[in-house]
Design a protein around this motif. Structure first.
Motif, PDB file in Angstrom:
ATOM      1  N   LYS A 129     -64.387  83.399 -51.051  1.00  0.00           N
ATOM      2  CA  LYS A 129     -65.515  84.041 -51.735  1.00  0.00           C
ATOM      3  C   LYS A 129     -66.283  84.850 -50.702  1.00  0.00           C
ATOM      4  O   LYS A 129     -67.412  84.511 -50.318  1.00  0.00           O
ATOM      5  CB  LYS A 129     -66.386  82.976 -52.393  1.00  0.00           C
ATOM      6  CG  LYS A 129     -65.646  82.174 -53.458  1.00  0.00           C
ATOM      7  CD  LYS A 129     -66.495  81.047 -54.014  1.00  0.00           C
ATOM      8  CE  LYS A 129     -65.697  80.213 -55.023  1.00  0.00           C
ATOM      9  NZ  LYS A 129     -66.475  79.047 -55.512  1.00  0.00           N
ATOM     10  N   GLY A 154     -65.432  78.900 -50.493  1.00  0.00           N
ATOM     11  CA  GLY A 154     -66.721  79.581 -50.458  1.00  0.00           C
ATOM     12  C   GLY A 154     -67.717  78.838 -49.595  1.00  0.00           C
ATOM     13  O   GLY A 154     -67.339  78.053 -48.725  1.00  0.00           O
ATOM     14  N   GLU A 209     -68.743  90.159 -57.350  1.00  0.00           N
ATOM     15  CA  GLU A 209     -67.491  90.421 -56.652  1.00  0.00           C
ATOM     16  C   GLU A 209     -67.071  91.878 -56.731  1.00  0.00           C
ATOM     17  O   GLU A 209     -66.184  92.312 -55.997  1.00  0.00           O
ATOM     18  CB  GLU A 209     -66.366  89.561 -57.242  1.00  0.00           C
ATOM     19  CG  GLU A 209     -66.602  88.068 -57.172  1.00  0.00           C
ATOM     20  CD  GLU A 209     -65.444  87.291 -57.761  1.00  0.00           C
ATOM     21  OE1 GLU A 209     -64.273  87.690 -57.519  1.00  0.00           O
ATOM     22  OE2 GLU A 209     -65.689  86.296 -58.474  1.00  0.00           O
TER      23      GLU A 209
END
Length: 365
Positions: free
Chosen positions: A151, A313, A354
Motif C-alpha cells: 500500500k 501496508g 490509490e
C-alpha cells in the motif's frame, strides 16, 4: 570342499559389510550437519533475481536483498547455493534465464524483484511446476507463485504531509519512474498528503519512463528546482539518484538555500550529505525487506501462500516514513502531524487514494 565353500561365504560377508559401511558413510556425508544441528537436506534455501536496478541500487532491490540476508542470519544460513543468494539482471532478457537457473539449483523459494519480471515469472512458474516463486509488485495467477504488493499510497501520504508542511514556496515536485499502477499509488498518496495539510500548495509531476536513468532524473529535478519547487519526491529507483545529485549541487553552490529531496523505498538520507548539511528531508519507506523475510518464514513453516496475493501496508509494517531531517526548522510540529495522520490511516479513519483521479478529489474532512 567344505573349507572352500566356507571361505567363499566369508568373503561375501566381508564384501557386503564393506559395501554397507560405504553406503552408511555416504549417507552421513550427504546428511552432514551444517553447523546449526540440522542437515543440509533440512535447510530451507531462498534466492532472488534483481531487476535492472541491481542489488546495490540503494532502493528497491537492495531492500529485498537485506530481507534475504536477515532470513539467512535468522536461520544460520550462508550465502550460496545451500543458503541464500541472488542473481543480478543486466537487462530484461536475463529475467527468465536467471529465474530458471535458480529453480534448477533447487532453491526452495525464488523471488522475482519488481513488476518488470511479471511475464518471466509467469512463464518459468509454468515450466518449473515443482518450484515455489514469489513476485514483488505484481500479481501472477499461478498456484506456485505468491504475489507481494504494498500500500505505497499510505507511506507516500505521510511523505506528502511532511512536504506540505516543510515547503516555503508552496511548490512541490514528484518524479515518477514509469506510469504504472505501483508508481501511481506513490504519486496519489503523496498528492493527497500534501493536500491534507496544505491545500494551497501545488504539486507538479514528471515521469522519466525508466528506473535506471540517473541523468534523466537530474534533468527533471533541475527543471523543477529552477521553477521554484523547494521539495521534490522521487519514486523512480535508480533514476532518483539524479534528484539527489541535483539537490546536492544546488546546496553546495548556495548553502543558505532551503531545498529538500525525499527518498523512496529505504532510508536514503546517506545520499543527501553536503558538507555539514543534508538535503534529504525524509524517505517514504517501502519495507520490501520485511515482506521478503515474512514470506520466506511462512514458506519455511509450510505455509507458502501459492496462488495468493499478500498486501503490506502501515498495519503490516510494510510501509512507513523515515526519520525527519534535524535541519528542518519545524521538525517537531511536522512529526506531530505525521503521527496524527499515521494513526488515522492505521485506524481506518481515512482511506488513502490509490489513483490520481481519487487523489485530486481527496478531502481530509
Amino acid at each position: 570342499m567344505k573349507k572352500r565353500k566356507f571361505g567363499l561365504a566369508l568373503s561375501f560377508v566381508l564384501a557386503a559389510g564393506t559395501i554397507l559401511g560405504a553406503c552408511g558413510s555416504s549417507e552421513k556425508e550427504e546428511g552432514a550437519s551444517s553447523g546449526d544441528g540440522k542437515s543440509k537436506e533440512d535447510q530451507f534455501t531462498v534466492a532472488m533475481v534483481t531487476d535492472v536496478g541491481g542489488v546495490d541500487d540503494k532502493s528497491f532491490n537492495q531492500s529485498a536483498w537485506e530481507g534475504l540476508k536477515a532470513f539467512g542470519e535468522e536461520h544460520g544460513l550462508e550465502k550460496g547455493k545451500s543458503g541464500y543468494d541472488y542473481l543480478q539482471s543486466q537487462s530484461d532478457a536475463d529475467y527468465a534465464t536467471n529465474l530458471n537457473t535458480l529453480a534448477r539449483q533447487d532453491f526452495d523459494l525464488v523471488y522475482g524483484i519488481g513488476f518488470l519480471m511479471e511475464g518471466a515469472i509467469n512463464d518459468i512458474a509454468q515450466q518449473q511446476k515443482d518450484s515455489h516463486f514469489a513476485i514483488v509488485d505484481a500479481v501472477v495467477d499461478q498456484p506456485n507463485v505468491a504475489s507481494i504488493t504494498f500500500k505505497e499510497q499510505e507511506g507516500s501520504f505521510l511523505a506528502g504531509v511532511a512536504a506540505g508542511l516543510a515547503t516555503k514556496t508552496n511548490k512541490i515536485g514528484f518524479i515518477g519512474g514509469m506510469e504504472i499502477p505501483v508508481i501511481e499509488r506513490f504519486h496519489s498518496g503523496f498528492l493527497a498528503g500534501v493536500k491534507a495539510v496544505n491545500p494551497e500548495a501545488e504539486v507538479v509531476a514528471d515521469y522519466a519512463g525508466a528506473f535506471d536513468k540517473a541523468e534523466l532524473g537530474q534533468t527533471i529535478a533541475s527543471k523543477m528546482y529552477s521553477q521554484n519547487a523547494d521539495v521534490v519526491f522521487h519514486a523512480a529507483g535508480g533514476t532518483g539518484n539524479g534528484l539527489f545529485k541535483e539537490a546536492r549541487d544546488l546546496k553546495e553552490k548556495d548553502p543558505s538555500r532551503e531545498i529538500w529531496a525525499i527518498g523512496v523505498d529505504s532510508d536514503q538520507s546517506a545520499e543527501g550529505k553536503v558538507g555539514d548539511h543534508n538535503i534529504v528531508l525524509t524517505s517514504s519507506l517501502k519495507r520490501v525487506d520485511n515482506a521478503v523475510l515474512d514470506l520466506a518464514n511462512k514458506a519455511k513453516e509450510g505455509n507458502f501462500p501459492g496462488g495468493e496475493m499478500i498486501s503490506y501496508g502501515l498495519n503490516e509494517d510494510g510501509v512507513g516514513l523515515a526519520e525527519l531531517n534535524d535541519e528542518l526548522s519545524n521538525k517537531d510540529e511536522v512529526m506531530t502531524k505525521v503521527n496524527e495522520w499515521k494513526e488515522k490511516i492505521a485506524n481506518g479513519d481515512i482511506t488513502v487514494p490509490e489513483s490520481l483521479k481519487d487523489a485530486e478529489a481527496f478531502s481530509a474532512n
